[in-house]
Design a protein around this motif. Structure first.
Motif, PDB file in Angstrom:
ATOM      1  N   VAL A 288       0.843  -1.205   0.000  1.00  0.00           N
ATOM      2  CA  VAL A 288       0.000   0.000   0.000  1.00  0.00           C
ATOM      3  C   VAL A 288       0.873   1.248   0.000  1.00  0.00           C
ATOM      4  N   LYS A 292       1.309   4.131  -3.309  1.00  0.00           N
ATOM      5  CA  LYS A 292       1.094   5.573  -3.229  1.00  0.00           C
ATOM      6  C   LYS A 292       2.177   6.328  -3.996  1.00  0.00           C
ATOM      7  N   ASN A 297      -3.411   9.161  -5.765  1.00  0.00           N
ATOM      8  CA  ASN A 297      -4.794   9.129  -5.311  1.00  0.00           C
ATOM      9  C   ASN A 297      -5.634   8.159  -6.120  1.00  0.00           C
ATOM     10  N   ILE A 299      -8.314   4.632  -6.668  1.00  0.00           N
ATOM     11  CA  ILE A 299      -8.075   3.201  -6.840  1.00  0.00           C
ATOM     12  C   ILE A 299      -7.236   2.979  -8.092  1.00  0.00           C
ATOM     13  N   ASP A 319      -6.913  -1.652   3.657  1.00  0.00           N
ATOM     14  CA  ASP A 319      -6.250  -0.589   2.898  1.00  0.00           C
ATOM     15  C   ASP A 319      -5.866  -1.046   1.500  1.00  0.00           C
ATOM     16  N   GLU A 322      -8.823  -1.238  -0.772  1.00  0.00           N
ATOM     17  CA  GLU A 322      -9.315   0.097  -1.142  1.00  0.00           C
ATOM     18  C   GLU A 322      -8.360   0.820  -2.084  1.00  0.00           C
ATOM     19  N   THR A 323      -7.217   0.180  -2.382  1.00  0.00           N
ATOM     20  CA  THR A 323      -6.206   0.812  -3.225  1.00  0.00           C
ATOM     21  C   THR A 323      -6.144   0.212  -4.616  1.00  0.00           C
TER      22      THR A 323
END
Length: 397
Positions: A288, A292, A297, A299, A319, A322-323
Motif C-alpha cells: 500500500v 502511493k 490518489n 483506486i 487498505d 481500497e487501493t
C-alpha cells in the motif's frame, strides 16, 4: 499488444512465465520456479522452444527464499549450467551477500562445521510433494546462489549488485514500451530477515554476520527456508457457519509477519497501457505504501493481479482492497498447504461494488475455489470463475 501469462501447475507454489511482443522481438519474464517437477514436466520444454525461436529470458525473478518458489530454480540452473538451453539476461535474487557487509574473515572449524550442517539439512519437506519432486537436501554449491555464480549470470545488476530493494531503485526499464516498478521489499523488511538470520545463528553458537560469502550464502538460503516451520502460526478457527459471504466478511484481518514473506519481490509490470501486479507473498502494509508512490490518489486499476501468498487472508488488508482492483485475478495453489486460498480472501475481492466484470482465475480446482462457483453470487457480484488447470495453462490479456 498480446500478453500471455502461463501459470504452471506448481503444486502449492508459484511459477509464472510472462511473454509479450515488443516491436520486433518477444520478451519473456519468469517469476519463481515452483518445485523440481515444475521444471521437468512443463517449464524446461517451453524455455527450449523460446530459445530455438531465437529468444531468451529477459528476467528470472526469484521473489523470496521459500521452497515452493525457488526449489525448481535449483533444477533449472543446474541443468542450464550444463546444457545452456536458454540464455538468461538477468536474475533477481536476494542472497546473504546482498543483505550484509561483504567483509570476508576467516571462520574457525567449529563455525564452518555448523554452517555446513545447516546446508546439508537442506530445504524443509513439504506435505503432499513427492520426494523426487523437491530438493529436500543440498550440499554446498547446489543452492540457488551458488548456481548463479557458477553459471556467471548477471545477478541483481539492475540494482548495481545491491539487494533488490526499493531503497536502491524503483523503476527498471525493460524496453521502450515496458518497465518494472518495484513495490517490495524495502530496507525495513530486509532488516527483519537479517535479524531472523542473526538470531538463528546465535542459537547455533555463531554470533557474527561476516565470513566466507559462499558458505554463508548457502547456509542463509537453507536456514531462511525453514522460517515458517520454525514459527508455526496458531491454526485459524473455522466458524461452523462460514458458508455465507456475511460470515466471511466479518472475520478480522490479521497481517502476515513472517520475515521471508516480507522480503518478497513484488512489482508492477507495465506494458504500454496495460498494468500487471505481481504480489509474490508480500506484506500488504508495504505494498500500500509503495503504491502511493506509483499513483498518489484513487483506486489503481490493473489489467491483472496475481493475489499474494496463494490467496492467504493474512496477505490482504482493508487498505490494500481500497487501493487496487482488476479485471483479472489469479490465485496459484493446489490447496494442499494451509487450505489456501482462504475463502475470506475471495469473499473480500468479489464483494466490493464494481462497474465491470471480474474474472477470478485458479490454476487448480480446490474446494474453496468451487465454493464460489455459484450462479446467484456470480450474478449479484458480477464475477466469474475460470481455471488454468489444463495445458497450456495460459491466461491472455
Amino acid at each position: 499488444m498480446n500478453i500471455s501469462i502461463i501459470a504452471y501447475p506448481a503444486k502449492n507454489g508459484d511459477c509464472f512465465l510472462i511473454s509479450f511482443h515488443d516491436k520486433k522481438e518477444q520478451k519473456h519474464i519468469l517469476v519463481d520456479c515452483g518445485y523440481a517437477a515444475t521444471i521437468k514436466k512443463n517449464l524446461k520444454d517451453d524455455l527450449i522452444k523460446i530459445s530455438l525461436n531465437g529468444g531468451l529470458l529477459d528476467k528470472l525473478i526469484l521473489t523470496h527464499i521459500d521452497a515452493d518458489h525457488i526449489q525448481g530454480a535449483i533444477r533449472l540452473l543446474k541443468e542450464n549450467n550444463s546444457e545452456r538451453f536458454i540464455e538468461i539476461k538477468e536474475i533477481w535474487h536476494n542472497a546473504f551477500r546482498h543483505l550484509f557487509e561483504k567483509n570476508q574473515i576467516d571462520i574457525n572449524e567449529k563455525e564452518s562445521r555448523i554452517l555446513r550442517q545447516i546446508i546439508l539439512r537442506g530445504y524443509p519437506k513439504k506435505p503432499n510433494i513427492l520426494k523426487d519432486e523437491q530438493e529436500i537436501s543440498a550440499k554446498q554449491g547446489t543452492t540457488v546462489g551458488a548456481l548463479i555464480l557458477q553459471g556467471k549470470y548477471s545477478w541483481n545488476s539492475d540494482f548495481n549488485g545491491n539487494a533488490i530493494s526499493t531503497d536502491y531503485g524503483r523503476e527498471i526499464v525493460i524496453s521502450e514500451n515496458s518497465n518494472l516498478f518495484l513495490l517490495s521489499p524495502d530496507r525495513e523488511k530486509l532488516n527483519k530477515l537479517k535479524k531472523l538470520w542473526s538470531g538463528e545463528l546465535e542459537r547455533y553458537g555463531i554470533n557474527y554476520n561476516n565470513g566466507s560469502l559462499g558458505l554463508y550464502d548457502d547456509a542463509f538460503e537453507m536456514l531462511m527456508s525453514w522460517e515458517k516451520a520454525m514459527n508455526k502460526k496458531r491454526p485459524t478457527k473455522i466458524s461452523a457457519t462460514e458458508d455465507t459471504l456475511e460470515e466471511l466478511l466479518n472475520q478480522p484481518f490479521e497481517e502476515d509477519t513472517t520475515a521471508t514473506n516480507g522480503s518478497s519481490i513484488a512489482f508492477i509490470l507495465k506494458i504500454e497501457e496495460k498494468k500487471l501486479l505481481f504480489l509474490a507473498d508480500a506484506h500488504p502494509d508495504l505494498i500500500v505504501k509503495s503504491l502511493k508512490d506509483f499513483q498518489k490518489n484513487g483506486i489503481i486499476m490493473f489489467d491483472f493481479i496475481k493475489v499474494s501468498h496463494h490467496g492467504s487472508f493474512n496477505n490482504i488488508s482493508k487498505d490494500l482492497l481500497e487501493t487496487i482492483d482488476a479485471h483479472n485475478y489469479l490465485i496459484s495453489t493446489n490447496g494442499a498447504s494451509h487450505n489456501h486460498p482462504d475463502k475470506k480472501t475471495i469473499a473480500h475481492i468479489i464483494n466490493r461494488p464494481v462497474g465491470f466484470h471480474r474474472k477470478i482465475y485458479f490454476n487448480y480446482k480446490t474446494d474453496n475455489s468451487k465454493f464460489f462457483d455459484r450462479g446467484d453470487w456470480k450474478k449479484t457480484h458480477n464475477y466469474s470463475i475460470h481455471y488454468l488447470d489444463q495445458a497450456p495453462f495460459t491466461l491472455s490479456l
